[in-house]
Structure formats: C-alpha cells, structure tokens
Design a protein around this motif. Structure first.
Motif, PDB file in Angstrom:
ATOM      1  N   MET A   1      57.692   7.319  -8.414  1.00 17.45           N
ATOM      2  CA  MET A   1      56.556   6.438  -8.612  1.00 17.45           C
ATOM      3  C   MET A   1      55.252   7.215  -8.500  1.00 17.45           C
ATOM      4  N   LEU A   2      55.183   8.110  -7.521  1.00 17.03           N
ATOM      5  CA  LEU A   2      53.976   8.899  -7.326  1.00 17.03           C
ATOM      6  C   LEU A   2      53.680   9.749  -8.557  1.00 17.03           C
ATOM      7  N   THR A   3      54.711  10.268  -9.205  1.00 13.80           N
ATOM      8  CA  THR A   3      54.529  11.082 -10.401  1.00 13.80           C
ATOM      9  C   THR A   3      53.827  10.302 -11.496  1.00 13.80           C
ATOM     10  N   MET A   4      54.187   9.055 -11.682  1.00 13.40           N
ATOM     11  CA  MET A   4      53.545   8.235 -12.708  1.00 13.40           C
ATOM     12  C   MET A   4      52.056   8.082 -12.419  1.00 13.40           C
ATOM     13  N   PHE A   5      51.706   7.847 -11.170  1.00 16.08           N
ATOM     14  CA  PHE A   5      50.296   7.728 -10.805  1.00 16.08           C
ATOM     15  C   PHE A   5      49.558   9.033 -11.072  1.00 16.08           C
ATOM     16  N   ASP A   6      50.181  10.156 -10.726  1.00 14.92           N
ATOM     17  CA  ASP A   6      49.570  11.460 -10.963  1.00 14.92           C
ATOM     18  C   ASP A   6      49.277  11.676 -12.443  1.00 14.92           C
ATOM     19  N   VAL A   7      50.226  11.290 -13.299  1.00 16.59           N
ATOM     20  CA  VAL A   7      50.042  11.449 -14.745  1.00 16.59           C
ATOM     21  C   VAL A   7      48.883  10.580 -15.221  1.00 16.59           C
ATOM     22  N   TYR A   8      48.853   9.321 -14.806  1.00 23.13           N
ATOM     23  CA  TYR A   8      47.772   8.420 -15.235  1.00 23.13           C
ATOM     24  C   TYR A   8      46.406   8.898 -14.733  1.00 23.13           C
ATOM     25  N   ILE A   9      46.347   9.380 -13.510  1.00 31.08           N
ATOM     26  CA  ILE A   9      45.080   9.877 -12.960  1.00 31.08           C
ATOM     27  C   ILE A   9      44.627  11.108 -13.740  1.00 31.08           C
ATOM     28  N   SER A  10      45.556  12.015 -14.023  1.00 28.24           N
ATOM     29  CA  SER A  10      45.217  13.220 -14.786  1.00 28.24           C
ATOM     30  C   SER A  10      44.779  12.877 -16.199  1.00 28.24           C
ATOM     31  N   ALA A  11      45.358  11.843 -16.774  1.00 29.05           N
ATOM     32  CA  ALA A  11      44.991  11.433 -18.134  1.00 29.05           C
ATOM     33  C   ALA A  11      43.556  10.913 -18.183  1.00 29.05           C
ATOM     34  N   GLU A  12      43.060  10.396 -17.071  1.00 31.81           N
ATOM     35  CA  GLU A  12      41.691   9.884 -17.012  1.00 31.81           C
ATOM     36  C   GLU A  12      40.665  10.997 -16.806  1.00 31.81           C
TER      37      GLU A  12
END
Length: 83
Positions: A1-12
């Motif tokens: 789950m944390l990985t998904m958040f990391d990806v979304y944050i990096s995409a921003e």
C-alpha cells in the motif's frame, strides 16, 4: 500500500516542469539502465492490477509502465523533458 502512495506522490512532483519519472520508480536519475529495469519489474509485479486488488493499483501500474516506456527509450525521454 505504501508503494502506491509513493508512486502517486512522485507523480505529483515536477522536475523541470515535467513528471519525475525516476522518482516514480524510486531510483536516482544517475541510476544505470539495469537498476531502472530491475526496479520497474519489481514495481510492475507488485502493482499489476490482476494481482493487486487494492484501490489505485491500476493507476500506479500505469505510471510505472509509462515511466519505463519513457526511460527505456532515451529519444522519448528527451522529447518529454524538453516540453
């Protein structure tokens, strides 16, 4: 789950006005192609929508796929960075 958040944050995050594709994969911009490929494969396996039923997995998988598509083809990456 944390990985998904990391990806979304990096995409921003923006780097020179564009998406931080290296940040999405969690590697430094100076990483060699083998490191980028390995990280992309690990993330893709973890986030593949048929295996990961978490909400948002499909979106993060698309970001990872697009990052690999751009970073594995230097001509695409350079075009993307220049805009």
């Amino acid at each position: 789950m944390l990985t998904m958040f990391d990806v979304y944050i990096s995409a921003e995050k923006k780097v020179s006005g564009g998406v931080d594709w290296y940040g999405i994969l969690g590697v430094i911009p100076l990483a060699d192609e083998g490191t980028v490929k390995k990280q992309c494969r690990e993330l893709a396996l973890m986030l593949y929508p048929n295996k990961n039923k978490s909400t948002g997995a499909d979106g993060t998988f698309k970001f990872v796929s697009e990052a690999w598509s751009l970073l594995s083809d230097k001509s695409k990456y350079l075009l993307n960075v220049s805009h």
